[in-house]
Scaffold this motif. Structure first.
Motif, mmCIF file in Angstrom:
data_model
loop_
_atom_site.group_PDB
_atom_site.id
_atom_site.type_symbol
_atom_site.label_atom_id
_atom_site.label_comp_id
_atom_site.label_asym_id
_atom_site.label_seq_id
_atom_site.Cartn_x
_atom_site.Cartn_y
_atom_site.Cartn_z
ATOM 1 N N TYR A 39 0.836 -1.199 0.000
ATOM 2 C CA TYR A 39 0.000 0.000 0.000
ATOM 3 C C TYR A 39 0.871 1.248 0.000
ATOM 4 C CZ TYR A 39 -4.224 -2.666 0.572
ATOM 5 O OH TYR A 39 -5.254 -3.525 0.354
ATOM 6 N N ALA A 40 0.662 2.115 -0.974
ATOM 7 C CA ALA A 40 1.449 3.333 -1.087
ATOM 8 C C ALA A 40 0.995 4.359 -0.062
ATOM 9 C CB ALA A 40 1.287 3.912 -2.502
ATOM 10 N N PRO A 41 1.866 5.344 0.271
ATOM 11 C CA PRO A 41 1.446 6.416 1.172
ATOM 12 C C PRO A 41 0.190 7.101 0.659
ATOM 13 C CG PRO A 41 3.824 6.473 0.813
ATOM 14 C CD PRO A 41 3.268 5.449 -0.134
ATOM 15 N N GLY A 42 -0.737 7.351 1.576
ATOM 16 C CA GLY A 42 -1.979 8.005 1.206
ATOM 17 C C GLY A 42 -3.110 7.040 0.911
ATOM 18 N N SER A 43 -2.768 5.714 0.763
ATOM 19 C CA SER A 43 -3.821 4.753 0.434
ATOM 20 C C SER A 43 -4.225 3.906 1.632
ATOM 21 C CB SER A 43 -3.352 3.832 -0.693
ATOM 22 O OG SER A 43 -2.274 3.024 -0.254
ATOM 23 N N TYR A 44 -3.710 4.206 2.802
ATOM 24 C CA TYR A 44 -4.059 3.439 4.000
ATOM 25 C C TYR A 44 -5.538 3.600 4.323
ATOM 26 C CZ TYR A 44 -4.441 2.475 8.992
ATOM 27 O OH TYR A 44 -4.832 2.004 10.209
ATOM 28 N N PRO A 45 -6.296 2.492 4.427
ATOM 29 C CA PRO A 45 -7.738 2.610 4.672
ATOM 30 C C PRO A 45 -8.040 3.165 6.055
ATOM 31 C CG PRO A 45 -7.117 0.394 3.931
ATOM 32 C CD PRO A 45 -5.866 1.116 4.292
ATOM 33 N N ARG A 46 -9.069 3.946 6.155
ATOM 34 C CA ARG A 46 -9.509 4.424 7.466
ATOM 35 C C ARG A 46 -10.058 3.255 8.287
ATOM 36 N NH1 ARG A 46 -10.206 9.858 8.166
ATOM 37 N NH2 ARG A 46 -9.911 11.163 6.320
ATOM 38 N N ALA A 47 -10.022 3.436 9.622
ATOM 39 C CA ALA A 47 -10.554 2.388 10.503
ATOM 40 C C ALA A 47 -12.033 2.156 10.236
ATOM 41 C CB ALA A 47 -10.331 2.759 11.967
ATOM 42 N N GLY A 48 -12.717 3.153 9.712
ATOM 43 C CA GLY A 48 -14.146 3.005 9.452
ATOM 44 C C GLY A 48 -14.470 2.613 8.027
ATOM 45 N N ALA A 49 -13.461 2.125 7.292
ATOM 46 C CA ALA A 49 -13.689 1.737 5.913
ATOM 47 C C ALA A 49 -14.674 0.579 5.835
ATOM 48 C CB ALA A 49 -12.363 1.354 5.250
ATOM 49 N N ALA A 50 -15.141 0.321 4.609
ATOM 50 C CA ALA A 50 -16.199 -0.669 4.445
ATOM 51 C C ALA A 50 -15.760 -2.062 4.894
ATOM 52 C CB ALA A 50 -16.628 -0.702 2.972
ATOM 53 N N THR A 51 -14.486 -2.397 4.654
ATOM 54 C CA THR A 51 -14.002 -3.714 5.049
ATOM 55 C C THR A 51 -13.894 -3.789 6.570
ATOM 56 O OG1 THR A 51 -12.732 -3.890 3.013
ATOM 57 C CG2 THR A 51 -12.130 -5.372 4.804
ATOM 58 N N GLN A 52 -14.643 -4.688 7.174
ATOM 59 C CA GLN A 52 -14.673 -4.824 8.628
ATOM 60 C C GLN A 52 -13.732 -5.943 9.047
ATOM 61 O OE1 GLN A 52 -16.421 -2.797 10.676
ATOM 62 N NE2 GLN A 52 -15.419 -3.811 12.408
ATOM 63 N N LEU A 53 -12.748 -5.615 9.849
ATOM 64 C CA LEU A 53 -11.815 -6.623 10.318
ATOM 65 C C LEU A 53 -12.337 -7.263 11.592
ATOM 66 C CD1 LEU A 53 -8.341 -4.889 9.881
ATOM 67 C CD2 LEU A 53 -9.503 -6.472 8.339
ATOM 68 N N PRO A 54 -12.021 -8.539 11.806
ATOM 69 C CA PRO A 54 -12.370 -9.148 13.095
ATOM 70 C C PRO A 54 -11.566 -8.504 14.214
ATOM 71 C CG PRO A 54 -10.981 -10.615 11.799
ATOM 72 C CD PRO A 54 -11.357 -9.487 10.895
ATOM 73 N N SER A 55 -12.070 -8.586 15.413
ATOM 74 C CA SER A 55 -11.411 -7.992 16.568
ATOM 75 C C SER A 55 -10.470 -8.998 17.223
ATOM 76 C CB SER A 55 -12.465 -7.545 17.586
ATOM 77 O OG SER A 55 -11.858 -7.189 18.815
ATOM 78 N N LEU A 56 -9.454 -8.483 17.930
ATOM 79 C CA LEU A 56 -8.623 -9.345 18.762
ATOM 80 C C LEU A 56 -9.473 -10.049 19.818
ATOM 81 C CD1 LEU A 56 -5.324 -7.392 19.558
ATOM 82 C CD2 LEU A 56 -5.628 -9.313 17.999
ATOM 83 N N ALA A 57 -10.584 -9.422 20.201
ATOM 84 C CA ALA A 57 -11.450 -9.997 21.226
ATOM 85 C C ALA A 57 -12.296 -11.155 20.710
ATOM 86 C CB ALA A 57 -12.373 -8.912 21.798
ATOM 87 N N SER A 58 -12.249 -11.408 19.408
ATOM 88 C CA SER A 58 -13.073 -12.466 18.819
ATOM 89 C C SER A 58 -12.492 -13.839 19.136
ATOM 90 C CB SER A 58 -13.136 -12.279 17.299
ATOM 91 O OG SER A 58 -13.606 -13.448 16.669
ATOM 92 N N PRO A 59 -13.338 -14.813 19.511
ATOM 93 C CA PRO A 59 -12.845 -16.180 19.712
ATOM 94 C C PRO A 59 -12.164 -16.739 18.469
ATOM 95 C CG PRO A 59 -15.058 -15.935 20.609
ATOM 96 C CD PRO A 59 -14.766 -14.682 19.854
ATOM 97 N N ARG A 60 -12.621 -16.336 17.286
ATOM 98 C CA ARG A 60 -11.998 -16.809 16.050
ATOM 99 C C ARG A 60 -10.547 -16.337 15.964
ATOM 100 N NH1 ARG A 60 -14.331 -14.898 10.297
ATOM 101 N NH2 ARG A 60 -13.317 -12.970 10.971
#
Length: 416
Positions: A39-60
């Motif tokens: 990922y080039a500078p400036g293309s880092y997705p915001r935390a609120g981007a559409a792609t939802q990452l699983p949480s560290l708190a997730s059992p998975r």
């Protein structure tokens, strides 16, 4: 891991500040050369981007954190994990820098080495040095080697055994009990406390205090040249350390030497048993034990997540950690960063410069690193000598468990 298990580490939501921005352009360097990410500078997705990452708190995630680690390193080197309550750092260079940054401190409450800062931390670390060098270290080494030999020989009479339950839990506990100068019969109690949650952060405070305070009283009355004696004899601003402080620091050593080293030793054995050709090399060339240990700490550290609190804004890849935020340094992700290590998921005892993040870095580098290495060395050598046919039991595969701390739950081996 459940969300409830990390609540005591979380800062108030208002303290986390704004989400990460879109700009990141620091020149990131590491010993292996310039870091390159897709990922080039400036293309880092915001935390609120559409792609939802699983949480560290997730059992998975606790079951298998490595897919999340890869995604974080590649796309979100700074990520606000709201369910977990922390900002996540996953790249090797960021984690290494964060662990040494004085603006990132251990979150309260606590009374261990991890929670000490500035001159107090340096002064109290220096108190332990004489008990881990010279003749004191030689005597400790001899004691650990004897214990490892006895434990391994007991297993040699068996056809099958679980090395976690019958070796890894016991040898590190015996080593740190000996280092502190506690009665040998305390080994079983320390091993039980480690199973109950005693870690390098202290843990199990009521049970630990009840165990240590009578020992401290005896040591103050009858000084000895051991780690507990060094703590009891120490002075700060002209005054002896309080019993509360000595308890906290001794608990750090017991947790690090007992729980953390037990987990790291289990991971070392799992890696070698998974790679019989490398196990055979170590058996034939015992001088490779240190390299096998260092590579296992990189690939499978006992502490996967180290928590910090930001005293001020801290720039990192992907944005800036806001002041007051809780930060999760993902040591388990950093050790498998492809920008720092070639083929990072592979266990290779001949790997050059495997890194040293498992025991921390900077001012918070673990004071028990030498004791842990000594224990692993003695344990592996004793097992290799006593159990020449050691291999996985038919049909067994180790399962790693945990997230903040992670290690094989069992190591069932065939011994004959």
């Amino acid at each position: 891991m459940t969300k409830a298990s990390v609540v005591r580490w979380e800062e108030p939501r208002a303290a986390t500040g704004a989400r990460p921005g879109t700009e990141w352009s620091p020149a990131v360097l590491c010993p292996s050369g310039p870091v390159s990410y897709p990922y080039a500078p400036g293309s880092y997705p915001r935390a609120g981007a559409a792609t939802q990452l699983p949480s560290l708190a997730s059992p998975r995630t606790a079951h298998d954190p490595f897919p999340l680690y890869r995604t974080l390193r590649a796309t979100r080197p700074l990520h606000l994990d709201e369910p977990f309550g922390a900002w996540l750092l996953s790249r090797y260079v960021d984690v290494r820098t964060a662990l040494a940054d004085p603006r990132l401190v251990a979150p309260p409450p606590g009374r261990t080495f991890t929670h000490l800062e500035a001159d107090t931390h340096a002064d109290q670390r220096a108190l332990l040095a004489p008990a881990l060098q010279g003749r004191a270290l030689a005597a400790l080494k001899a004691s650990v080697e004897r214990t490892a030999y006895v434990l391994a020989c007991r297993l040699a009479r068996r056809h099958e055994a679980d090395l976690v339950e019958e070796f890894c839990h016991w040898l590190p506990a015996a080593a740190v009990v000996r280092a502190l100068g506690l009665p040998y019969e305390a080994t079983a109690h320390v091993a039980d406390l480690c199973r109950a949650g005693l870690t390098h952060l202290g843990g199990a405070p009521a049970a630990m205090d009840a165990f240590l305070r009578p020992q401290i009283a005896r040591r103050r009355a009858h000084p000895k040249d051991d780690l507990l004696g060094a703590l009891c004899a120490a002075r700060a601003d002209g005054r002896p350390l309080s019993d509360d402080t000595v308890c906290g620091l001794a608990a750090t050593l017991l947790g690090a030497g007992g729980d953390a080293t037990a987990r790291a030793l289990a991971a070392l054995l799992a890696n070698l048993l998974d790679h019989p050709e490398q196990l055979a090399l170590v058996r034939a060339r015992p001088e490779l034990v240190d390299a096998a240990w260092a590579e296992s700490l990189r690939r499978d550290p006992a502490a996967h997540v180290v928590l910090r609190r930001a005293l001020a804004p801290v720039p990192v890849s992907g944005g800036t950690i806001p002041a007051g935020a809780t930060v999760a340094c993902l040591v388990g992700a950093a050790g498998r960063d492809a920008a720092r290590f070639a083929d990072p998921d592979r266990y290779d005892l001949f790997r050059a410069a495997p890194g040293q993040l498992a025991h921390g870095t900077g001012r918070h580098r673990c004071p028990g690193i030498q004791l842990a290495r000594l224990t692993a060395d003695a344990g592996l050598r004793a097992l290799l000598a006593a159990l020449p046919s050691m291999a996985w039991a038919p049909g067994f595969r180790p399962a790693h468990e945990g997230l903040l701390t992670r290690s094989p739950a069992a190591l069932v081996v065939r011994l004959r």
